[in-house]
Design a protein around this motif. Structure first.
Motif, short mmCIF file in Angstrom:
data_model
loop_
_atom_site.label_atom_id
_atom_site.label_comp_id
_atom_site.label_asym_id
_atom_site.label_seq_id
_atom_site.Cartn_x
_atom_site.Cartn_y
_atom_site.Cartn_z
N THR A 1 50.30 28.08 51.64
CA THR A 1 50.01 26.74 50.65
C THR A 1 49.75 25.69 51.36
O THR A 1 48.62 25.04 51.01
N ARG A 2 50.37 25.37 52.53
CA ARG A 2 50.11 24.28 53.31
C ARG A 2 48.71 24.24 53.85
O ARG A 2 47.96 23.42 53.91
N GLU A 3 48.41 25.54 54.53
CA GLU A 3 47.03 25.83 54.96
C GLU A 3 45.99 25.95 54.05
O GLU A 3 44.85 24.85 54.33
N ARG A 4 46.35 26.05 52.89
CA ARG A 4 45.29 26.10 51.83
C ARG A 4 45.08 24.57 51.37
O ARG A 4 43.85 24.05 51.13
N GLN A 5 46.07 23.86 51.31
CA GLN A 5 46.02 22.28 51.20
C GLN A 5 45.45 21.51 52.06
O GLN A 5 44.44 20.83 51.82
N SER B 1 38.28 20.46 54.06
CA SER B 1 37.01 20.82 53.41
C SER B 1 36.45 19.49 52.40
O SER B 1 35.11 19.23 52.51
N SER B 2 37.35 18.81 51.79
CA SER B 2 36.82 17.61 51.00
C SER B 2 36.59 16.74 51.97
O SER B 2 35.32 16.14 51.66
N ALA B 3 37.26 16.32 53.28
CA ALA B 3 36.77 15.69 53.86
C ALA B 3 35.22 16.01 54.82
O ALA B 3 34.26 15.17 55.04
N ILE B 4 35.30 17.24 54.99
CA ILE B 4 33.85 17.75 55.57
C ILE B 4 32.85 17.71 54.66
O ILE B 4 31.64 17.23 54.92
N ILE B 5 33.13 17.77 53.10
CA ILE B 5 31.90 17.53 52.23
C ILE B 5 31.61 16.14 52.21
O ILE B 5 30.33 16.06 51.97
N ALA B 6 32.71 15.26 52.08
CA ALA B 6 32.35 13.92 52.13
C ALA B 6 31.49 13.47 53.25
O ALA B 6 30.51 12.74 53.14
#
Length: 187
Positions: free
Chosen positions: A135-139, A145-150
């Motif tokens: 769960t931590r890894e996914r978070q 991934s959000s940061a990468i996408i941003a």
């Protein structure tokens, strides 16, 4: 029991009367007969002695039968008492043995159950730790991934705006060059 004693004494007296009639000359006479030719006083003495001996033997028989009965019943009573005591002691020993065995079995069962529950708990703990880690890894992946996408979007936007500026600058330059070429042609 008294009936048996009377029966036995009557059987003995019947045997004697039967044996009196069957006496042969070959059998010795154990008692003097009453038909002997003696005086009256000797007859009465003999008969009184015979009565006494018969009474004594009868009394002895009765006493022996009574004491046999008494000691036999006493023996049977004592024997039954001993058997009861022995059975009680054996039952107590068996019960104690059964209780010891039962308590040992209960201890073994509790240890086995405890071990199986501990294994189950350890398995649950490992599964919980693994689930939390995933769960931590996914978070983290989502955050990353959000940061990468941003970052990708921002870089793309910056590159597009720079490209637009560059295109505009090139277009402006080309215009100036064309204008300058057109002006020089007219001159």
């Amino acid at each position: 029991k008294s009936f048996n004693i009377e029966k036995q004494t009557t059987k003995d007296s019947q045997r004697k009367t039967i044996n009196k009639g069957k006496r042969n000359s070959s059998q010795p006479k154990s008692r003097p007969s009453l038909n002997t030719k003696k005086s009256d006083s000797s007859k009465t003495i003999l008969t009184s002695n015979m009565i006494k001996t018969r009474k004594n033997t009868s009394a002895l028989r009765i006493q022996s039968v009574w004491w046999t009965y008494f000691y036999r019943s006493w023996y049977l009573h004592k024997r039954m008492t001993i058997i009861l005591i022995q059975s009680f002691i054996r039952a107590t020993i068996q019960k104690m043995s059964y209780n010891k065995t039962r308590s040992k079995i209960i201890i073994i069962q509790s240890i086995v159950r405890m071990n199986s529950r501990m294994r189950f708990f350890k398995g649950l703990t490992k599964a919980t730790v693994l689930l939390q880690k995933m769960t931590r890894e996914r978070q983290m992946y989502r955050r990353n991934s959000s940061a990468i996408i941003a970052q990708r979007l921002i870089r793309g936007h910056l590159l597009r705006t720079k490209l637009k500026k560059d295109v505009c600058g090139i277009v402006l330059l080309q215009r100036k060059i064309k204008i300058h070429a057109n002006v020089s042609e007219f001159k």
